[in-house]
Design an enzyme around this catalytic site. Structure first.
Site, PDB file in Angstrom:
ATOM      1  N   VAL A 133       1.044  -1.440  -0.251  1.00 25.27           N
ATOM      2  CA  VAL A 133       0.389   0.318   0.283  1.00 25.27           C
ATOM      3  C   VAL A 133       1.019   1.101   0.083  1.00 25.27           C
ATOM      4  O   VAL A 133       1.608   1.695   0.892  1.00 25.27           O
ATOM      5  CB  VAL A 133      -1.068   0.014   0.938  1.00 25.27           C
ATOM      6  CG1 VAL A 133      -1.985   1.154   1.388  1.00 25.27           C
ATOM      7  CG2 VAL A 133      -1.483  -1.004   1.370  1.00 25.27           C
ATOM      8  N   PRO A 134       1.502   1.583  -0.766  1.00 20.77           N
ATOM      9  CA  PRO A 134       2.301   2.539  -1.212  1.00 20.77           C
ATOM     10  C   PRO A 134       2.214   4.228  -0.745  1.00 20.77           C
ATOM     11  O   PRO A 134       2.710   5.072  -2.100  1.00 20.77           O
ATOM     12  CB  PRO A 134       2.403   2.733  -3.059  1.00 20.77           C
ATOM     13  CG  PRO A 134       1.240   3.081  -3.544  1.00 20.77           C
ATOM     14  CD  PRO A 134       0.371   1.430  -2.330  1.00 20.77           C
ATOM     15  N   CYS A 135       2.470   3.860   0.921  1.00 20.33           N
ATOM     16  CA  CYS A 135       2.139   5.766   1.106  1.00 20.33           C
ATOM     17  C   CYS A 135       3.583   6.230   0.934  1.00 20.33           C
ATOM     18  O   CYS A 135       3.413   7.809   0.965  1.00 20.33           O
ATOM     19  CB  CYS A 135       1.952   5.025   2.913  1.00 20.33           C
ATOM     20  SG  CYS A 135       2.773   3.917   3.244  1.00 20.33           S
ATOM     21  N   HIS A 136       4.212   5.730   0.358  1.00 17.20           N
ATOM     22  CA  HIS A 136       5.493   6.433   0.080  1.00 17.20           C
ATOM     23  C   HIS A 136       5.432   7.238  -1.076  1.00 17.20           C
ATOM     24  O   HIS A 136       6.081   8.693  -1.549  1.00 17.20           O
ATOM     25  CB  HIS A 136       6.835   5.706  -0.125  1.00 17.20           C
ATOM     26  CG  HIS A 136       6.630   4.080  -1.066  1.00 17.20           C
ATOM     27  ND1 HIS A 136       6.102   3.170  -0.793  1.00 17.20           N
ATOM     28  CD2 HIS A 136       6.823   4.532  -2.291  1.00 17.20           C
ATOM     29  CE1 HIS A 136       6.025   2.842  -2.142  1.00 17.20           C
ATOM     30  NE2 HIS A 136       6.733   4.019  -3.548  1.00 17.20           N
ATOM     31  N   ARG A 137       3.978   6.867  -1.940  1.00 16.91           N
ATOM     32  CA  ARG A 137       3.896   8.274  -3.158  1.00 16.91           C
ATOM     33  C   ARG A 137       2.835   9.007  -2.895  1.00 16.91           C
ATOM     34  O   ARG A 137       2.576  10.084  -3.407  1.00 16.91           O
ATOM     35  CB  ARG A 137       3.113   6.807  -4.412  1.00 16.91           C
ATOM     36  CG  ARG A 137       4.033   5.724  -4.344  1.00 16.91           C
ATOM     37  CD  ARG A 137       2.936   5.208  -5.213  1.00 16.91           C
ATOM     38  NE  ARG A 137       3.798   3.912  -6.233  1.00 16.91           N
ATOM     39  CZ  ARG A 137       3.418   2.770  -6.548  1.00 16.91           C
ATOM     40  NH1 ARG A 137       1.691   2.910  -6.868  1.00 16.91           N
ATOM     41  NH2 ARG A 137       4.633   1.929  -6.903  1.00 16.91           N
TER      42      ARG A 137
END
Length: 170
Positions: A133-137
């Site tokens: 779940v790409p919260c880094h984006r």
């Protein structure tokens, strides 16, 4: 929840540990080899009773991510526990394509709550299955990195790997 499997993989960004439930859904993951850090991402009431070392189903997707096939991680099933707002936020995070970013304000808008920028930031902060779940984006409105549970160096490396052109990477 009773049983879960844990595995630590070697990645260019350091050890990456994945905790999956018996159905192969990622409960928590991150750039550490410390089980306690991974468990700390899950509320006590949702933690597995028994954890065994083994091969996690998502290991191939992690390998694919680091081989340049970043979207495989978005196909891995996850299991998260939260309110409707948080659940919607996590769903929206998975819709951000590799190579793109949103601001916390844009994430709040995509969640249907344009004034809930702090809630959007909390969605990212409480995201247990990092990478999948790409919260880094998600970046600050001014284009800077903002926060990341696993450190800004890892966040920067992930975005660079996904070829995100942004001033935040300077």
């Amino acid at each position: 929840m009773t049983d879960a499997t844990i595995q630590t993989l070697d990645t260019p960004d350091g050890p990456f540990t994945v905790l999956e439930d018996a159905e192969g859904r990622v409960l928590a993951s991150g750039w550490t080899d410390t089980v306690e850090q991974i468990l700390g991402r899950i509320a006590d009431k949702h933690r597995p009773e028994r954890i065994v070392d083994g091969r996690v189903a998502s290991a191939d997707a992690v390998d694919a991510f680091y081989a340049g096939e970043v979207e495989h991680a978005m196909q891995v099933p996850v299991r998260q526990f939260g309110t409707e707002l948080f659940t919607e936020g996590w769903r929206q995070l998975r819709l951000i394509p590799a190579g793109a970013v949103l601001t916390y304000t844009e994430l709040a808008t995509s969640m249907g709550r344009p004034d809930a920028v702090r809630a959007a930031a909390s969605v990212c902060a409480r995201n247990a299955p990092a990478l999948f779940v790409p919260c880094h984006r998600v970046l600050r409105t001014d284009g800077t990195l903002g926060g990341f549970a696993w450190g800004l160096d890892v966040k920067r490396a992930l975005l660079e790997r996904e070829s995100v052109g942004t001033t935040a990477l300077v």
